[in-house]
Design an enzyme around this catalytic site. Structure first.
Site, PDB file in Angstrom:
ATOM      1  N   HIS A  13     -39.183  17.457  42.601  1.00 10.29           N
ATOM      2  CA  HIS A  13     -38.339  16.908  41.536  1.00 10.29           C
ATOM      3  C   HIS A  13     -37.088  17.761  41.347  1.00 10.29           C
ATOM      4  O   HIS A  13     -35.983  17.233  41.157  1.00 10.29           O
ATOM      5  CB  HIS A  13     -39.116  16.860  40.218  1.00 10.29           C
ATOM      6  CG  HIS A  13     -39.977  15.647  40.050  1.00 10.29           C
ATOM      7  ND1 HIS A  13     -39.514  14.367  40.236  1.00 10.29           N
ATOM      8  CD2 HIS A  13     -41.288  15.517  39.694  1.00 10.29           C
ATOM      9  CE1 HIS A  13     -40.490  13.494  40.002  1.00 10.29           C
ATOM     10  NE2 HIS A  13     -41.573  14.169  39.674  1.00 10.29           N
ATOM     11  N   GLU A  28     -43.808  18.843  41.980  1.00 12.49           N
ATOM     12  CA  GLU A  28     -42.886  19.319  40.945  1.00 12.49           C
ATOM     13  C   GLU A  28     -41.692  20.046  41.557  1.00 12.49           C
ATOM     14  O   GLU A  28     -40.557  19.901  41.079  1.00 12.49           O
ATOM     15  CB  GLU A  28     -43.633  20.223  39.956  1.00 12.49           C
ATOM     16  CG  GLU A  28     -44.797  19.558  39.238  1.00 12.49           C
ATOM     17  CD  GLU A  28     -44.419  18.269  38.520  1.00 12.49           C
ATOM     18  OE1 GLU A  28     -43.231  18.112  38.145  1.00 12.49           O
ATOM     19  OE2 GLU A  28     -45.289  17.393  38.351  1.00 12.49           O
TER      20      GLU A  28
END
Length: 273
Positions: free
Chosen positions: A136, A133
């Site tokens: 990203h 995450e």
């Protein structure tokens, strides 16, 4: 009235051609892996949107207010933030949802669903999720995704203007163009993001002192928990086998990074509740 429509469409097409050219000339960036990117928005714009959406989610979704769990997730996250080059400004929230999922938003916001602990059942496996995450956000995938969507919408509008007749554009051709954009551009684009985030996250967890081999176990767990086997071509995420194969190919370098981190004393002491 119908005789004026084609001229108006041509004017609209000219506007979009000019705008697209300007955006293409000004929107080129490079991801952390060296991949060329097309981004149309400033990072400040994206951060503001991400932060606003995250605040809304915290109002609308139930937060898992279990201090030992939150402290555990924060411990794993802090170890990753310390090697990410962006420490001290992230926010991580655990949501009370039993689906094995997590997400990231621009503005350094991360959400982890309680159900993720059923597959990310060790600190290193959780590190693989959170590292993914972080990747990203670092790789500006949200900006790329929003830019791709907007550019595609503009392209379809341009195509509609080009195909216009006195009776309007051919609906069947436009439907085919829309499907082509979805399958040929938008879905593969998302799969590319996921694959890139896997590799960046693998490097992050290794540098933080988490065993990168645990990332493969994580995806094996996810595969065993998956309720259906979607066709990868029509999926926004790579298939589990593809992800595992990509991680295995990158593992020799990740293990070298991990061993170097251990020699430097990076050994996160995070205990699951």
């Amino acid at each position: 009235m119908s005789a004026i429509l084609p001229h108006a469409k041509r004017q609209q097409a000219g506007f979009y051609i000019t705008l697209l050219l300007l955006l293409l000339l000004s929107g080129c960036t490079t991801s952390p892996t060296g991949r060329s990117q097309f981004t149309m928005f400033s990072e400040q714009q994206m951060a503001s949107i991400g932060q606003a959406n995250f605040e809304q989610m915290k109002q609308e979704e139930k937060i898992y207010r279990h201090s030992p769990t939150q402290n555990y997730v924060q411990c794993v996250s802090n170890a990753l933030f310390a090697v990410s080059g962006t420490p001290g400004s992230w926010e991580v929230v655990v949501f009370d949802d039993d689906s094995p999922n997590a997400f990231a938003l621009p503005g350094q916001k991360i959400g982890v669903y309680r159900g993720m602990f059923s597959v990310a059942d060790t600190p290193a496996r959780l590190a693989a999720v959170i590292g993914h995450e972080i990747a990203h956000v670092q790789a500006r995938h949200g900006n790329e995704r929003a830019s791709s969507n907007l550019a595609t919408q503009m392209g379809l509008t341009l195509a509609s203007a080009a195909l216009a007749t006195q009776d309007g554009s051919d609906a069947r051709i436009m439907a085919a163009l829309g499907l082509g954009a979805q399958v040929g551009i938008l879905l593969p684009f998302s799969r590319q993001h996921e694959s890139e985030a896997d590799l960046i996250g693998l490097d992050l967890m290794a540098r933080a002192g988490f065993d990168p081999r645990e990332s493969i176990t994580l995806w094996e767990n996810m595969r065993s928990k998956a309720s259906n086997n979607s066709i990868e071509f029509l999926s926004t995420h790579p298939g589990h086998a593809s992800r595992i194969r990509s991680l295995q190919n990158a593992m020799p370098t990740a293990l070298q990074t991990y061993q170097a981190a251990l020699r430097q004393g990076r050994r996160p002491q995070c205990s699951a509740p």
